[in-house]
Every structure is written in C-alpha cells, then in structure tokens.
Design a protein around this motif. Structure first.
Motif, PDB file in Angstrom:
ATOM      1  N   LEU A  48       0.825  -1.208   0.000  1.00 31.16           N
ATOM      2  CA  LEU A  48       0.000   0.000   0.000  1.00 31.16           C
ATOM      3  C   LEU A  48       0.860   1.260   0.000  1.00 31.16           C
ATOM      4  O   LEU A  48       0.480   2.279  -0.580  1.00 31.16           O
ATOM      5  N   ILE A  49       2.004   1.176   0.634  1.00 30.30           N
ATOM      6  CA  ILE A  49       2.861   2.357   0.794  1.00 30.30           C
ATOM      7  C   ILE A  49       3.319   2.900  -0.566  1.00 30.30           C
ATOM      8  O   ILE A  49       3.352   4.108  -0.794  1.00 30.30           O
ATOM      9  N   ILE A  50       3.623   2.007  -1.486  1.00 31.59           N
ATOM     10  CA  ILE A  50       4.109   2.454  -2.794  1.00 31.59           C
ATOM     11  C   ILE A  50       3.039   3.287  -3.511  1.00 31.59           C
ATOM     12  O   ILE A  50       3.336   4.268  -4.187  1.00 31.59           O
ATOM     13  N   GLY A  51       1.774   2.900  -3.328  1.00 35.12           N
ATOM     14  CA  GLY A  51       0.669   3.650  -3.937  1.00 35.12           C
ATOM     15  C   GLY A  51       0.498   5.015  -3.294  1.00 35.12           C
ATOM     16  O   GLY A  51       0.011   5.945  -3.919  1.00 35.12           O
ATOM     17  N   LEU A  52       0.903   5.112  -2.023  1.00 37.19           N
ATOM     18  CA  LEU A  52       0.790   6.392  -1.318  1.00 37.19           C
ATOM     19  C   LEU A  52       1.890   7.355  -1.757  1.00 37.19           C
ATOM     20  O   LEU A  52       1.693   8.556  -1.817  1.00 37.19           O
ATOM     21  N   LEU A  53       3.051   6.815  -2.057  1.00 35.64           N
ATOM     22  CA  LEU A  53       4.211   7.676  -2.316  1.00 35.64           C
ATOM     23  C   LEU A  53       4.339   8.115  -3.776  1.00 35.64           C
ATOM     24  O   LEU A  53       4.810   9.202  -4.058  1.00 35.64           O
ATOM     25  N   ILE A  54       3.919   7.251  -4.694  1.00 35.76           N
ATOM     26  CA  ILE A  54       4.171   7.538  -6.116  1.00 35.76           C
ATOM     27  C   ILE A  54       2.845   7.735  -6.855  1.00 35.76           C
ATOM     28  O   ILE A  54       2.063   6.810  -7.007  1.00 35.76           O
ATOM     29  N   THR A  55       2.611   8.981  -7.309  1.00 34.39           N
ATOM     30  CA  THR A  55       1.333   9.348  -7.922  1.00 34.39           C
ATOM     31  C   THR A  55       0.994   8.477  -9.134  1.00 34.39           C
ATOM     32  O   THR A  55      -0.155   8.073  -9.310  1.00 34.39           O
ATOM     33  N   LYS A  56       1.994   8.190  -9.949  1.00 33.65           N
ATOM     34  CA  LYS A  56       1.733   7.378 -11.150  1.00 33.65           C
ATOM     35  C   LYS A  56       1.220   5.990 -10.766  1.00 33.65           C
ATOM     36  O   LYS A  56       0.408   5.400 -11.479  1.00 33.65           O
ATOM     37  N   VAL A  57       1.707   5.500  -9.628  1.00 31.88           N
ATOM     38  CA  VAL A  57       1.255   4.181  -9.157  1.00 31.88           C
ATOM     39  C   VAL A  57      -0.172   4.299  -8.616  1.00 31.88           C
ATOM     40  O   VAL A  57      -1.011   3.428  -8.848  1.00 31.88           O
ATOM     41  N   THR A  58      -0.445   5.394  -7.895  1.00 31.45           N
ATOM     42  CA  THR A  58      -1.787   5.598  -7.316  1.00 31.45           C
ATOM     43  C   THR A  58      -2.852   5.549  -8.393  1.00 31.45           C
ATOM     44  O   THR A  58      -3.954   5.062  -8.165  1.00 31.45           O
ATOM     45  N   LEU A  59      -2.524   6.072  -9.574  1.00 30.12           N
ATOM     46  CA  LEU A  59      -3.519   6.155 -10.642  1.00 30.12           C
ATOM     47  C   LEU A  59      -3.387   5.018 -11.661  1.00 30.12           C
ATOM     48  O   LEU A  59      -4.024   5.043 -12.710  1.00 30.12           O
ATOM     49  N   ASN A  60      -2.610   3.996 -11.287  1.00 30.07           N
ATOM     50  CA  ASN A  60      -2.376   2.894 -12.229  1.00 30.07           C
ATOM     51  C   ASN A  60      -3.345   1.742 -11.945  1.00 30.07           C
ATOM     52  O   ASN A  60      -3.384   1.218 -10.839  1.00 30.07           O
ATOM     53  N   LYS A  61      -4.103   1.367 -12.959  1.00 24.60           N
ATOM     54  CA  LYS A  61      -5.132   0.336 -12.746  1.00 24.60           C
ATOM     55  C   LYS A  61      -4.509  -1.024 -12.406  1.00 24.60           C
ATOM     56  O   LYS A  61      -5.095  -1.806 -11.647  1.00 24.60           O
ATOM     57  N   PHE A  62      -3.340  -1.319 -12.954  1.00 22.62           N
ATOM     58  CA  PHE A  62      -2.719  -2.631 -12.700  1.00 22.62           C
ATOM     59  C   PHE A  62      -2.276  -2.730 -11.241  1.00 22.62           C
ATOM     60  O   PHE A  62      -2.310  -3.801 -10.643  1.00 22.62           O
TER      61      PHE A  62
END
Lengths: 302, 121
Positions: A48-62
């Motif tokens: 979950l932390i990676i999605g919090l830190l990196i915006t491109k990951v937060t908005l990545n459907k995969f």
C-alpha cells in the motif's frame, strides 16, 4: 480580529483546496490506501505504501488490480486471518471501489458518477443494516446492551465514571463480577447480580433510541434520491453521528472509512468542495484523535 | 455467529460476542466428573477462538482433538491441570463440550451464561 480570523480561514482553505478533479481523485485514493495501511497486517502495508508515495502508481489500474488480488489471496483464498470483523468487510468494499474507479479513470469512463453513487449507497446500506440489526435485538431495545457495555467495555468506562459520580465502587465491583463470569466452572447453575442506578438505566435506554434514530435517519437520507429536499441534511446527521460516537466507541478504522466515503459524496455532489468536504477531510487526517480519553478527562475535571 | 463478524453491520447491537463466550468441557477421571472452563487455560483459550466465533460440529471436533492432545495430570488437590511431567500424565477423553453466551437481564440486573451449543462426541 475578525479580519484576522477570515485570513486564517482563507489560508486554511488554500491549504486544503482541491483544485481539480484529478486532485480530488488522488486524494480519495490515498485516503483509501491510508485507511487500509493503518488497519491491515503490517506485511500487507508494503504493497500500500508504494501507492501512497508515487502518484503514477496511485492512478495505475494494474496496481489496484494487483493489491486487490493480493488481499484476496491473503484473506479469502488462504484465510490467513481467523477473525474478519465487519469493518474489514468495509475495507474490502473500499479496495474494490478504488480499483474500479481507477479502471474507469484510465478508460475515460464516468468514474465520478460511479465513485459518488457507490460511496453514497455504501454509507446508506451500512447504516440500514446497522439499524435493522438493532431493531431485531431485544438486548438493544430494552437498554440492556448499553447498560452492560457501560460496565464491561473499557471504552465506555470513562463515560460510566462520569454517570456514577460518587458511586464509582459500582463500576469496580461490576467489572470484577463480569470478569469472574469468564472463569466459572459451572456456567449452567450460575447467576451473578450487577449493581446499577436509575441514571445509568435511563441513559442506556436514551442512547439506545438515539442510536436507532440517528442511524436510521442517515440510512434514509443517503438512500433517498437527491431530488428529495430532506437529503440536504444528510451531512449534518452523519457528522453528528461521527462526533457523538467515535470519541466514546473508538473504532478508528471504521470511522476513517466512513469519513472517506462521506468526503467523496460531499465533493462529488456538485463537483466542488463545501464546508462538509473540508470537515470530513480534516477529521480523516486527525481521526486517531478519537483514541484520546475524552470522557476520562471529563471525569478528572468533574 | 458473533454480531461483530460476517459483514452484517450488526455490531453494537447485541451483548453476545466472541470475546464474551465461554467454553467448558466435561471429562471423567477415576470415576470423578470434571467440568473445566477453557478460560482457565491460556493455550486452550487461544485455540478456542474458532469455536467461540461459530460453534459448528467440525470446529468443536477440531478443538476437542487439541484438548485431548494436551498432557493432563492431577495436582495434589485432585484438580485437573495441564502438566509437563510425562510420568503422571493422564489421557483424557472429552465427553461433552459446551459453548455459552452471556445474558444480561436489565430488570433484575442478573448476568447469566446461556448454553448455545452442546456437543457430545
């Protein structure tokens, strides 16, 4: 003085301002990830932390599909937790909501309608089931649930101390009796008698019916179509419920989920922030403050 | 099932909850019937979680196996305890296992334990 206050409010509005719908979506998704992070097994937080830190990951459907699958494998397939409380079911809804919203966003579909409507219905149905559950419980309707909770649940004991004032020995004696019930060798033939007073009994009944009222009205206001003018009051009642419940019954993960859904509904109602949007956001940020022993401090002061 | 579990949102509605359930079991040793409350045995209490959450026959049978696999012995007061001394170890057979929930009656302030499941292997 007034102009200074107005300036501070304007500055705060600027800090919390949501400048675009992409900003809003990022915020909502991060609220989901934060709630999950604070509530799940530490190992799962890594994902979950990676999605919090990196915006491109937060908005990545995969990314969202991956974490949904990981959670499914952990909780459902391998059943690595024996106890799945109700708020964990709400976390699942949040996760699936986040995943589908991001997929819609990436596919240029109407993610706002989906997110807003789903959040509204989730709040509505949570409170509807909660109200029905209470109406079907004889323990709840006669006040015995809350009277027993006042003595047995540590979260209520500050509040109970205030109600008992100079009869605090009742709380101590009842706690000992309830504790002894867990270790009885012959449960069939045992009956213990707790002590109470008329104040406790009346407050227990009052709180029982207040709870049914407020949860029922929130269910109604969130499930009714927006064309009914009465639904304009829904944020007021939801906020009243949150502020009157969670300082005493501290279930912070559930409170944060509720605040996230409410924040989403509030913003997406008109596609812009209103006072409730800011309040829900600020309460979400300071939610752990519900752990503060408010009623113990009241007891100390009075 | 406990009202705090299962996703039904029925929490804060019933006194009955996993943490308020009690499990006892009966066994006969040297012609004396012993009734033991698992709350008095730390390891057994942890193992009883699934049984307390939802006392199905399968879960109870699994728990009974765990109870019987323990090393039991009688102390100097003839109380049945879990021991590490294999010389005085007794093999026990669980004859009945019961799960109770707490009941509180607001009229007379009485707290009692009501049986919700009895299982005889």
């Amino acid at each position: 003085m007034i102009s200074k206050i107005k300036k501070i409010i304007a500055q705060l509005k600027d800090v919390f301002a949501i400048k675009s719908s992409d900003d809003f979506l990022l915020l909502a998704l991060k609220m989901i990830l934060i709630t999950l992070c604070l509530s799940v097994n530490g190992f799962l937080s890594c994902f979950l932390i990676i999605g919090l830190l990196i915006t491109k990951v937060t908005l990545n459907k995969f990314y969202w599909i991956a974490i949904t699958v990981i959670f499914f494998i952990y909780y459902v397939l391998f059943n690595l937790r024996d106890v799945i409380p109700n708020h964990a079911h709400v976390f699942v809804l949040m996760l699936i909501l986040g995943a589908i919203t991001v997929i819609f966003y990436n596919e240029n579909k109407d993610w706002k309608s989906f997110l807003g409507t789903s959040s509204k219905w989730i709040i509505g149905f949570i409170f509807l089931f909660a109200t029905i559950g209470k109406l079907l419980s004889p323990d709840f309707l006669d006040g015995s649930f809350f009277e027993f909770m006042f003595f047995s649940d540590y979260r209520f004991q500050g509040f109970t101390s205030v109600l008992l004032s100079d009869q605090l020995h009742i709380l101590t004696e009842n706690k000992q009796l309830i504790n002894s019930a867990y270790y009885i060798q012959n449960p069939e033939n045992t009956e213990l008698f707790l002590k109470s007073n008329s104040t406790i009994q009346k407050i227990a009944l009052l709180i029982s019916y207040w709870t049914i009222f407020i949860e029922g009205i929130i269910a109604l206001l969130f499930l009714l179509p927006s064309k009914f003018k009465i639904t304009k009051c829904k944020d007021f009642f939801l906020l009243l419920f949150i502020l009157s419940t969670y300082p005493i019954a501290t279930v912070v993960g559930f409170a944060m989920s509720l605040l996230m859904f409410a924040f989403v509904c509030s913003y997406l109602k008109n596609g812009t922030s209103n006072i409730y949007t800011y309040i829900y956001l600020i309460l979400f940020l300071v939610a752990p403050i519900f752990y503060f022993p408010f009623t113990r401090i009241l007891n100390f002061l009075y | 099932m406990d009202t705090w579990l299962g996703g039904g949102m029925r929490m804060f509605a019933n006194i009955d909850a996993t943490g308020k359930r009690v499990v006892t079991f009966n066994t006969t040793i040297q012609d004396s019937v012993y009734t033991l409350n698992v709350s008095n045995f730390h390891d057994l209490y942890s193992w009883s979680l699934k049984t307390r959450i939802m006392p199905t026959d399968k879960r109870i049978q699994d728990f009974i196996k765990k109870i019987e696999s323990n090393k039991w012995c009688l102390d100097e007061n003839k109380n049945l305890i879990i021991c590490t001394d294999s010389e005085s170890q007794i093999q026990i057979k669980v004859e009945k296992l019961s799960v109770f929930k707490m009941n509180y009656e607001i009229q007379d302030k009485s707290l009692s334990l009501e049986s919700i499941k009895e299982f005889t292997p």
